[in-house]
Structure formats: C-alpha cells, structure tokens
Scaffold this motif. Structure first.
Motif, mmCIF file in Angstrom:
data_model
loop_
_atom_site.group_PDB
_atom_site.id
_atom_site.type_symbol
_atom_site.label_atom_id
_atom_site.label_comp_id
_atom_site.label_asym_id
_atom_site.label_seq_id
_atom_site.Cartn_x
_atom_site.Cartn_y
_atom_site.Cartn_z
ATOM 1 N N TYR A 37 48.430 41.222 48.660
ATOM 2 C CA TYR A 37 47.348 41.811 47.843
ATOM 3 C C TYR A 37 48.062 42.622 46.770
ATOM 4 N N VAL A 38 48.097 42.076 45.553
ATOM 5 C CA VAL A 38 48.972 42.586 44.503
ATOM 6 C C VAL A 38 48.159 43.062 43.303
ATOM 7 N N ALA A 209 45.020 51.201 43.360
ATOM 8 C CA ALA A 209 45.195 51.891 44.637
ATOM 9 C C ALA A 209 44.694 51.072 45.835
ATOM 10 N N TYR A 210 43.868 50.062 45.595
ATOM 11 C CA TYR A 210 43.396 49.200 46.689
ATOM 12 C C TYR A 210 44.447 48.171 47.107
ATOM 13 N N ALA A 211 45.333 47.832 46.166
ATOM 14 C CA ALA A 211 46.299 46.766 46.442
ATOM 15 C C ALA A 211 47.425 47.269 47.341
ATOM 16 N N HIS A 212 48.093 46.358 48.033
ATOM 17 C CA HIS A 212 49.169 46.720 48.951
ATOM 18 C C HIS A 212 50.538 46.670 48.274
ATOM 19 N N ASP A 225 58.281 47.321 41.092
ATOM 20 C CA ASP A 225 57.589 46.447 42.046
ATOM 21 C C ASP A 225 57.668 47.159 43.390
ATOM 22 N N ASN A 226 56.549 47.798 43.794
ATOM 23 C CA ASN A 226 56.585 48.644 44.985
ATOM 24 C C ASN A 226 55.447 48.349 45.947
ATOM 25 N N GLN A 227 55.748 48.501 47.242
ATOM 26 C CA GLN A 227 54.687 48.447 48.246
ATOM 27 C C GLN A 227 53.841 49.707 48.103
ATOM 28 N N ASN A 228 52.543 49.572 48.307
ATOM 29 C CA ASN A 228 51.622 50.710 48.224
ATOM 30 C C ASN A 228 51.112 51.002 49.633
ATOM 31 N N THR A 229 51.899 51.815 50.354
ATOM 32 C CA THR A 229 51.584 52.018 51.777
ATOM 33 C C THR A 229 50.328 52.863 51.970
#
Ligand SMILES: Nc1ncnc2c1ncn2[C@@H]1O[C@H](COP(=O)(O)OP(=O)(O)OP(=O)(O)O)[C@@H](O)[C@H]1O
Ligand SMILES: [Mg+2]
Length: 232
Positions: A37-38, A209-212, A225-229
C-alpha cells in the motif's frame, strides 16, 4: 525482493517538445510487492503522473525495464499493453472519469465488456462490487445524481470489477472535501486489507498517512522511500 509484482530498473521517460528534449523521469529503480500500500508524493512537476502512467501501462518508457507480474511490458505494443491493462490494472482518477447518462451499474460493468464477459456475468459482478463500496442502493443512479464521494465509490468499484492485481489512483481525493476524503481512504484501507496492491498519488500528508510505504519523487528521481509504520 523475490518476484516483486512491479520491478522497474533505470526507467527514463523523455518528452520531445519541438527541438527540446525534456527528461522527466531520470532513472527510477522501484520494486513493489503484491499486497503493498504505497503513496507516491512529490512537488508538482516531479513526475508522479508520468510514473503512474508507466506503472499503469498507459505509456512506455524511453529506456529502462518494467517487469509487471513477471512480464516485460517496457517494449510491448499498444494491443498487448491494452490487454495487460485490462487484466492487471484498475485506475481511479481525481475527476472520477465516469460516463455521463450511464447508470452506476453500467459504468462499473463496462471494463467487463472488453474482457469478454456475458451480460449476466457483468451485472452479477458489478452488483457485487457496488455492494462492496456501499452503493447497493444507488446502482441505477447516473453520475449527476450522485455526490462526489459516491461518484468516486463508483469509480473505485469500476477499478475493482476485473479483479486487477494493482489499483492505481492519481489524487483520488483531490476533488473531495476532507470528510469525504476520509471515507474514501477508509475504503482504500479495506481494499488493501482484502489483498489488493494499492498505489496512490497524493499531495497531502494527511492522505499519504494511510499508506504503509511513502515514496517521494523530486525532479524525476526517487528522493526517499520509507515504510510508514504509524499508518492510519
Ligand atoms: N506529454 C508531455 N509532453 C511534454 N512534457 C510533459 C508531458 N507530460 C508531462 N510532461 C512534463 O513532465 C513533468 C512532470 O509531469 P507530471 O504530470 O508527471 O508531474 P506531476 O508530478 O504529476 O505533477 P502534479 O503534482 O502537478 O500533477 C512536467 O514538467 C510536465 O510538463
Ligand atoms: Mg500529476
């Protein structure tokens, strides 16, 4: 990554404008797995829509390779691309892009005509996805008889109807107020939970903010390019 759904290596896209060559994408490497989910972010003109058009097989790169679901689509011709697009990709646009004077049911069923399904199969599946987006009671409404949020739900149902491997959305909340945007993003969350791969372009941090995973473009290159924990 083993067998990513999207595998892009050194993609460049130039546009010729008169005698001038504009280098819009300058060498993008990107891998996206099934079920990610990007959010794709970046300033206006950084190349987000150009990249989305390539991801969605609406366009081919000037150079570089794009392997989608194991197939090299970077050199494919229009007919083959159209077939891949219809099977693998569901599009959602900022401006909904629904056919006017056409019911929600028929708008949603349309991509299934190209995919060769019978009328009864089309109606059954279109009813199923419209129910999934909570529009079971609006199937016979035309776009001008629906609110903006409802129109976008119809467009999302249409994107889902052929069970694509990827949902691509370019500014899907760009024409919606903030309350309706939250409803639409909750729907994307649900679609993602159902196992779909979702890639969306947005200018707004609240939406990203909804994306992972959040990818930022700048001037035709990936800046971060970062994970959104802490995703919503
Ligand atoms: N067909 C085209 N011919 C020439 N230049 C183009 C073409 N399509 C896009 N561009 C140029 O490529 C650059 C990137 O455009 P793109 O639409 O990808 O930006 P974007 O990041 O989506 O911007 P926005 O946030 O404003 O939607 C822009 O400078 C644009 O003028
Ligand atoms: Mg754009």
């Amino acid at each position: 990554m083993a067998n990513p759904l999207i595998d892009i290596t050194q993609i460049k896209r130039d546009f010729q404008l008169g005698s001038e060559t504009i280098n819009v994408l300058k060498g993008i490497d990107l891998q996206i797995n099934k079920g990610e989910y990007v959010a794709l972010m970046g300033p206006s003109g950084s190349g987000k829509s150009t990249l989305m058009n390539l991801l969605g097989c609406l366009d081919t790169p000037t150079s570089g390779s794009y392997i989608l679901n194991g197939k090299d689509v970077s050199q494919m011709h229009d007919d083959d691309l159209a077939e891949i697009r219809n099977k693998e990709i569901g599009f959602v646009f900022q401006t909904f892009n629904l056919l006017p004077r056409t019911t929600a049911l028929d708008n949603v069923a349309l991509p299934m005509i190209y995919a060769g399904f019978s009328k009864s199969e089309r109606n059954e599946r279109a009813t199923e996805v419209l129910t999934q987006v909570n529009l079971a009671d609006r199937m016979d409404h035309q776009p001008n008889q629906l609110s903006g949020g409802q129109r976008q739900r119809v467009a999302i149902a249409r994107a889902l109807v052929n069970k694509p491997s990827i949902i691509l959305a370019d500014e899907p909340t760009g024409n919606l107020d903030s309350k309706t945007s939250v409803e639409i993003m909750n729907l994307f969350n649900e679609i993602h939970k159902n196992g779909n791969t979702v890639i969306l372009v947005t200018h707004e941090e609240d939406i990203a903010a909804y994306a992972h995973r959040i990818i930022r473009l700048r001037d035709g290159l990936i800046e971060s390019d970062n994970q959104n924990t802490n995703h919503l």
